[in-house]
Structure formats: structure tokens, C-alpha cells
Design a protein around this motif. Sequence first.
Motif, mmCIF file in Angstrom:
data_model
loop_
_atom_site.group_PDB
_atom_site.id
_atom_site.type_symbol
_atom_site.label_atom_id
_atom_site.label_comp_id
_atom_site.label_asym_id
_atom_site.label_seq_id
_atom_site.Cartn_x
_atom_site.Cartn_y
_atom_site.Cartn_z
ATOM 1 N N VAL A 158 38.782 41.763 66.908
ATOM 2 C CA VAL A 158 40.052 42.486 66.767
ATOM 3 C C VAL A 158 40.403 43.320 67.999
ATOM 4 C CG1 VAL A 158 40.171 42.522 64.252
ATOM 5 C CG2 VAL A 158 38.806 44.258 65.448
ATOM 6 N N GLY A 159 39.395 43.841 68.688
ATOM 7 C CA GLY A 159 39.663 44.647 69.881
ATOM 8 C C GLY A 159 40.270 43.825 71.007
ATOM 9 N N ILE A 160 39.771 42.597 71.184
ATOM 10 C CA ILE A 160 40.317 41.709 72.218
ATOM 11 C C ILE A 160 41.762 41.355 71.891
ATOM 12 C CG2 ILE A 160 40.101 39.444 73.307
ATOM 13 C CD1 ILE A 160 37.096 39.586 72.770
ATOM 14 N N THR A 161 42.007 41.004 70.619
ATOM 15 C CA THR A 161 43.355 40.641 70.193
ATOM 16 C C THR A 161 44.310 41.814 70.352
ATOM 17 O OG1 THR A 161 42.386 39.107 68.587
ATOM 18 C CG2 THR A 161 44.707 39.670 68.297
ATOM 19 N N ALA A 162 43.863 43.008 69.955
ATOM 20 C CA ALA A 162 44.715 44.202 70.082
ATOM 21 C C ALA A 162 45.064 44.472 71.536
ATOM 22 C CB ALA A 162 44.021 45.412 69.461
#
Length: 522
Positions: A330-334
Motif C-alpha cells: 500500500v505504501g508504494i501504491t500511495a
Amino acid sequence: MIYKQHYLNKTQDPLLTEVCYYNQLDDDQLDQLLNPGIIEPSSHPLFILAKDRILRAIEHQEKIIVCGDYDADGICSTSILVKTLRDLGAKVGYYIPHRFDEGYGLSLTTVNKALEKGYSLFILVDNGVSAFEALEKLNQEHVDSIILDHHEITEKISCSILIHPDVIEKQYQYSCGSALAYMLSLHLKPNPYLCSLAAIATIADVMDLWGYNRSLIQEGLMHMNHNDYPSLRALTDKTDALDELGVAFQIVPKINAIGRMNDDVTVHALVEYFCSEDRQHIMLKAEQIKAINEKRKSVNSTMMNKTSSALSDPHAVVIIDDPDFHEGIVGITAGQLSRKTKKPVIVLAHKDHSYKGSLRAPLGYDLRELLKDSLKYTLRYGGHALAAGIEIAENQYELFKKSVYTSTDGLTFSPSERLTIRFSSELYTIESYTRLMTYKPFGQGFELPEVEIDQALVISTTRLKNGYKWQVDVDGTMVDILCFNQCDETQFDKKQISCSGRLGLNNFRGKVSFSIVAESWT
């Protein structure tokens, strides 16, 4: 604001002046660039105390446990100390918590299990300053603890020995956990391979590249390239020398993928990988690590395909959730969505009656300040101005969203624009750029700015397997522009191109030329 003339007076180099001005370096930083010297590892008395306690434990055959973290710094720092202690003949074990089931830091449960197994010396690396419950238990049991951590100290730490950038010499103020672990290892049993691990972690943790960190990365890269360590070379696709950019793009993502995916290769297996000297085992495990990184890329691509609504989201803060989102990604996508929308973005995985995820924001924002009225609805929140982790109970999620939208939709934001340097044939020559490269490493605190070109004449176009290439004329200088994302057919047919991106050199059959990997189009 420090003006360009000040830097030009100091450097007598127009291109270096532009880079210094971009980074707004102070005179101490300028001196480190212009008068470089080797900064030796710290010999602070705290390192000597830690060394003595560890050697005493080895002498008395005590069981030592190294407690790390699941990111690149935590994995590398754990590997540094485990390998050092094994080489000294210590009875050493180690533990890194499961990213999803246990979360960050040393827990009381882990302490109790380790005490039952007879461990009498706990060494915490890249964590510890917030492990209050675990440390209290160790104190109650009269068990010694050594902490090597660089995270913010918010309360008094009750441990036997605390080694932290705040309490040692100023030139080590930007040290990450692995840098601290490496300096301790030098007092126990020096090993140049461990310097390379510390350098990788320093790059991965995006630490400021001043003080000891400049010397550490330079030395670590030198050892890496000179000795061609199998465990590090096997993680790259390059055959030539690695620099800090190569490490950041080739090695770091593969290490972090293991902690993010927690798949067939665990973080504990990765520690064994870095401690191994068995070439066959290294090659086999490296292929597994690279396969997991490819899986990570695929998962992220699938998640990005599900977030197209974010591009037209009317709210000042974008919030997206999905039960199929991978909590480790989720951090990469965010981050990718934040760059595209130029807004703060929250991406959440909905699982087990809660929403867990990451927040990312463009330069100029402060997430904690932005969400201060909404944090009361969260179970967990932690991070810094531009990146954070969050967990929200299922029954509080709609209240959280409503609070965020209500408190932010009426605000006017002015995110900081990323500055660039305009490419010109006068400023950028092969000689001036080659000279600039002698001031490596570049990174946090001393960034290499993106280069911008405006209305360059397209000479030729080529379709690549995974993108496009244009050869353009910029003031009489031929430049290759490469695009691997954010490209479409209309750009391919353009007669003139304006873009910004990362500048580099091509060397083809002895001919050296410039290339730009495009990051944005204008």
C-alpha cells in the motif's frame, strides 16, 4: 536563501553551483564537498561499553539475541551483528517480527519467549527507543539490553546501553541502525563486507548524506565493487560497477520486497542469505528473492489498475480502500498515486475488521498537521511529514473519512514544486558532467536535480520493448530521451518534446552522449 553567486565564488564551477543552489547547502556542507576527508567510525565510549558487555557474554557463554526490523535497515543491521557474533563464536539468535501479524518493534511476547529460552543479553537494532513495555520486562528480570536505534526519542529510555545519533558525536547524527551496528562490529571483529551492508541500508533508509554517511557509502561501494560479494552482486542485473543509484534501484527494492510480501523467502531467510558464504546457497536464494520482487511489482501493478478513480477524486485528500489490496504494497501504491495526483493519498487494505494502510504526500505537506482533527478515529498512526502508516477500526472508518474530508476540503494547498535545472549545451558538457560525478554520492540532503528540456527538436523516434526513445537536438547537443512510463502514442509522434527527468551518460562504441529518463512531460 543562499544565492548562486555565493556558491560560484566557492566552487568556481557553474554546474556544481547549480546543484549546490538547488540543495541550499550551508558552508559546512560545502566544505565537506570541496575538501573531502575520510571520517573514521565512532569510538564513542558507548561503543566500548557495548563491546565489553558483548565480549563478557561470549566469555561466559551467555545466549545473545539480536532483535531487528523487517525493512532494509532492520534486515541489514541484524545481519551485520549476527555475522559478527557468529564469527566470534557467540551463542547468538535473532528475531525480526512479522510485518502484518506483529508489527514494528520488540514486543513483550517476544521478550517472554526469549527469556524462556535462556537469552540473557538483548541487542535491539533499528528499533528499541519505543519498546517501553518490552524494556520494562527486561529491567524487571535484571536482563541487560543494548539499543542501537536512530528513530526519534520521545520518552526516557530504560536500557543498559543506548547508542543513538543524539548521544554520540555530531558527525554521526545521520546514522541509521545499520551504520550504528557496523561501527559496533568494527570494535568487535572488522569485516569490510559489513561496510557494504551498512552502505546499502543508509541508501535504503534515505539518510542525509553528510558527515560519516558520505565516507560510509563511498567505502561501502568501493568494497562492494572491488570484492564483488556474491550475495550482493547476485541481486543486481548489472555487470559493471555499482553506484548509489544502482544500489537504490537494483538491490534495495529486492530486500524490501521480502519484508513487504513475507512470501516463500522470509526476512529471517534473508538474514541467513547475507550471513552465508556458500555460493550455491546464495545463487539459489537470490533467484527466489528476485522472483518475489517480480511478484511485488505485479501486485502493485494490479493495485494501481484498481485506483484509476483517484485521478478524478474531487477531495483534497484521496482515500482509497479495497479488501484485495496487499498490506505490504500500500505504501508504494500511495506514493505513486500521490505523485500522479499531486495530493496527499491514503491507501488502505480492508482486512480482519480494520483498515490498515499507508499515507503519502507531496513536498510541502505535513500529514500529521493536516490530519490532526481526524487522528482520534485511528487505532494506530505513525510516521513523518510526507509518509506514515495508519490503522482504523472498521466501525470508525466512515467517521474518519468524513472528518478528513470536512477538515481538508476547504483548505488551499500549495505543494512545493520540484525544481529542475534547464539543460543547455553551455552548462552541460561531457566534461562538466563527468566532473560533477566526482562529488558522489548523491541522495538525501545532496540530491542530483532533474534536468528539464524545452521544445527540443525530435531527430528520430524508436519504439522499445517497454517504452519509447527519442533522439533530440538541444542547442546543438544530441540527447536520447527514454520513457518507460506515462507515455502514449501521441507523444511518440511529436516533432518537439518538453520534459524533465534523470540525466545520465551513454557510452556506445566509445562514443559518450547524454540520455534522460523522462519522469514528467510538459
